[in-house]
Design a protein around this motif. Sequence first.
Motif, PDB file in Angstrom:
ATOM      1  N   HIS A  37       0.827  -1.210   0.000  1.00  0.00           N
ATOM      2  CA  HIS A  37       0.000   0.000   0.000  1.00  0.00           C
ATOM      3  C   HIS A  37       0.856   1.253   0.000  1.00  0.00           C
ATOM      4  CE1 HIS A  37      -3.047  -2.906   0.994  1.00  0.00           C
ATOM      5  NE2 HIS A  37      -3.980  -1.969   0.872  1.00  0.00           N
ATOM      6  N   GLU A  38       0.223   2.364  -0.351  1.00  0.00           N
ATOM      7  CA  GLU A  38       0.879   3.667  -0.281  1.00  0.00           C
ATOM      8  C   GLU A  38       0.072   4.578   0.629  1.00  0.00           C
ATOM      9  OE1 GLU A  38       3.123   4.270  -4.476  1.00  0.00           O
ATOM     10  OE2 GLU A  38       0.958   4.031  -4.620  1.00  0.00           O
ATOM     11  N   LEU A  39       0.787   5.552   1.222  1.00  0.00           N
ATOM     12  CA  LEU A  39       0.140   6.523   2.101  1.00  0.00           C
ATOM     13  C   LEU A  39      -0.214   7.760   1.274  1.00  0.00           C
ATOM     14  CD1 LEU A  39      -0.472   6.780   5.196  1.00  0.00           C
ATOM     15  CD2 LEU A  39       1.648   8.076   5.361  1.00  0.00           C
ATOM     16  N   VAL A  40      -1.467   8.165   1.330  1.00  0.00           N
ATOM     17  CA  VAL A  40      -1.945   9.335   0.601  1.00  0.00           C
ATOM     18  C   VAL A  40      -2.213  10.422   1.632  1.00  0.00           C
ATOM     19  CG1 VAL A  40      -3.851  10.221  -0.800  1.00  0.00           C
ATOM     20  CG2 VAL A  40      -2.953   7.919  -1.219  1.00  0.00           C
ATOM     21  N   VAL A  41      -1.624  11.607   1.459  1.00  0.00           N
ATOM     22  CA  VAL A  41      -1.678  12.646   2.489  1.00  0.00           C
ATOM     23  C   VAL A  41      -2.233  13.946   1.927  1.00  0.00           C
ATOM     24  CG1 VAL A  41      -0.302  13.937   4.166  1.00  0.00           C
ATOM     25  CG2 VAL A  41       0.370  11.626   3.554  1.00  0.00           C
ATOM     26  N   SER A  42      -3.133  14.561   2.672  1.00  0.00           N
ATOM     27  CA  SER A  42      -3.714  15.817   2.205  1.00  0.00           C
ATOM     28  C   SER A  42      -4.022  16.735   3.383  1.00  0.00           C
ATOM     29  CB  SER A  42      -5.012  15.515   1.445  1.00  0.00           C
ATOM     30  OG  SER A  42      -5.667  16.707   1.143  1.00  0.00           O
ATOM     31  N   SER A  43      -3.763  18.032   3.233  1.00  0.00           N
ATOM     32  CA  SER A  43      -4.046  18.997   4.299  1.00  0.00           C
ATOM     33  C   SER A  43      -5.020  20.058   3.827  1.00  0.00           C
ATOM     34  CB  SER A  43      -2.761  19.722   4.724  1.00  0.00           C
ATOM     35  OG  SER A  43      -1.807  18.814   5.180  1.00  0.00           O
ATOM     36  N   ASP A  44      -5.849  20.510   4.743  1.00  0.00           N
ATOM     37  CA  ASP A  44      -6.717  21.658   4.474  1.00  0.00           C
ATOM     38  C   ASP A  44      -6.801  22.504   5.731  1.00  0.00           C
ATOM     39  OD1 ASP A  44      -7.996  22.027   1.879  1.00  0.00           O
ATOM     40  OD2 ASP A  44      -8.665  19.961   2.134  1.00  0.00           O
ATOM     41  N   THR A  45      -6.747  23.805   5.529  1.00  0.00           N
ATOM     42  CA  THR A  45      -6.829  24.751   6.641  1.00  0.00           C
ATOM     43  C   THR A  45      -8.124  25.539   6.538  1.00  0.00           C
ATOM     44  OG1 THR A  45      -4.430  25.007   6.730  1.00  0.00           O
ATOM     45  CG2 THR A  45      -5.740  26.819   7.628  1.00  0.00           C
ATOM     46  N   LEU A  46      -8.768  25.749   7.670  1.00  0.00           N
ATOM     47  CA  LEU A  46      -9.930  26.650   7.698  1.00  0.00           C
ATOM     48  C   LEU A  46      -9.613  27.793   8.663  1.00  0.00           C
ATOM     49  CD1 LEU A  46     -13.083  24.310   7.755  1.00  0.00           C
ATOM     50  CD2 LEU A  46     -11.820  25.195   5.810  1.00  0.00           C
ATOM     51  N   ASN A  47      -9.721  29.014   8.171  1.00  0.00           N
ATOM     52  CA  ASN A  47      -9.385  30.192   8.961  1.00  0.00           C
ATOM     53  C   ASN A  47     -10.610  31.037   9.273  1.00  0.00           C
ATOM     54  OD1 ASN A  47      -6.565  29.719   8.875  1.00  0.00           O
ATOM     55  ND2 ASN A  47      -6.462  30.617   6.828  1.00  0.00           N
ATOM     56  N   GLU A  48     -10.655  31.491  10.521  1.00  0.00           N
ATOM     57  CA  GLU A  48     -11.723  32.411  10.937  1.00  0.00           C
ATOM     58  C   GLU A  48     -11.669  33.668  10.074  1.00  0.00           C
ATOM     59  OE1 GLU A  48     -11.745  33.096  15.161  1.00  0.00           O
ATOM     60  OE2 GLU A  48     -12.801  35.003  14.954  1.00  0.00           O
TER      61      GLU A  48
END
Length: 285
Positions: A37-48
Amino acid sequence: MHEFDIIETYFKPLTENRPEAGGLVDDAAVLSVPAGHELVVSSDTLNEGVHFFSNVDPVILAQKCLRVNVSDLIAMGAEPYCYQLCITFAETPDEAWLRAFCGALLEDQKQCGIFCSGGDTTRGQGGLSVTITAMGLVPKGKAVPRSGAREGDILVVTGALGLSYEAVQRGEVYVPPLRHALVGAVRDYAHAAIDISDGLLADAGHIAKASGLGISYSDEILEWSWDHLTGGEDYELALAVDPARVEALLAILRKRGLEPFLAGVFVPDGEGTQFKSTKAGWQHF
Ligand code: ADP
Ligand code: MG
């Protein structure tokens, strides 16, 4: 309440006692990627002030933060595995707020089979900011890219668009759906996939561009208002699917209670529908 008490009381339960998180007593999580398997990585930021108002309901904020990240994993064909939770508070957080926020995270994470592996808790001078980094697993070489669409593929959208735009018009926040159950369908049927965060035109356009193609949109789509074509935050999936397999995919989606529709067909670059405006969707800059 002190930082470490907050982590122990409110964030530790989000680990669901998974060994990878080590009870949040170590400096980092130790993840385990199964063989093949492979690791799939994703980021999301939510700002006030940018993504949500100061008085946002913590339940809605939690759902939104986690769901937009899980959505990215599903769009890649990856099974949700774990996530890192990084929060910057403008002031000492209120316990009722933390309870509601973490309660909503726990409920969602149990639904889609993801757990919290760690994170960071800080104070900042701007408003509240939440960044989630989600990690998923995919069999080696099976991640679904944006670039895989082929000429003649049909653009399939997994559900209604414009709900978020309409909610905003009513002064409400749209909570995106969890589409984790579609991960198998994405892997099995999509040559290319994307989640619709910035509007149909912008996101389907990303698939087309990455694949070196254009899109000829259906007549029905061309009747939509510009606001609906470009309104984002729906988090349905847009998939490029072999025409011979579209009916089978639609049947799977409908069986799950979704109302998928066909938005167009991938055609050679330059032969697709041309829109007059160049601002196809939301951009920060
Ligand atoms: P460091 O000082 O190295 O940044 P911390 O003291 O911030 O480490 O974090 C201690 C532990 O608590 C780590 O395992 C970290 O992953 C976890 N942690 C901190 N903040 C959060 C959070 N918001 N959610 C989940 N885990 C967190
Ligand atoms: Mg820290």
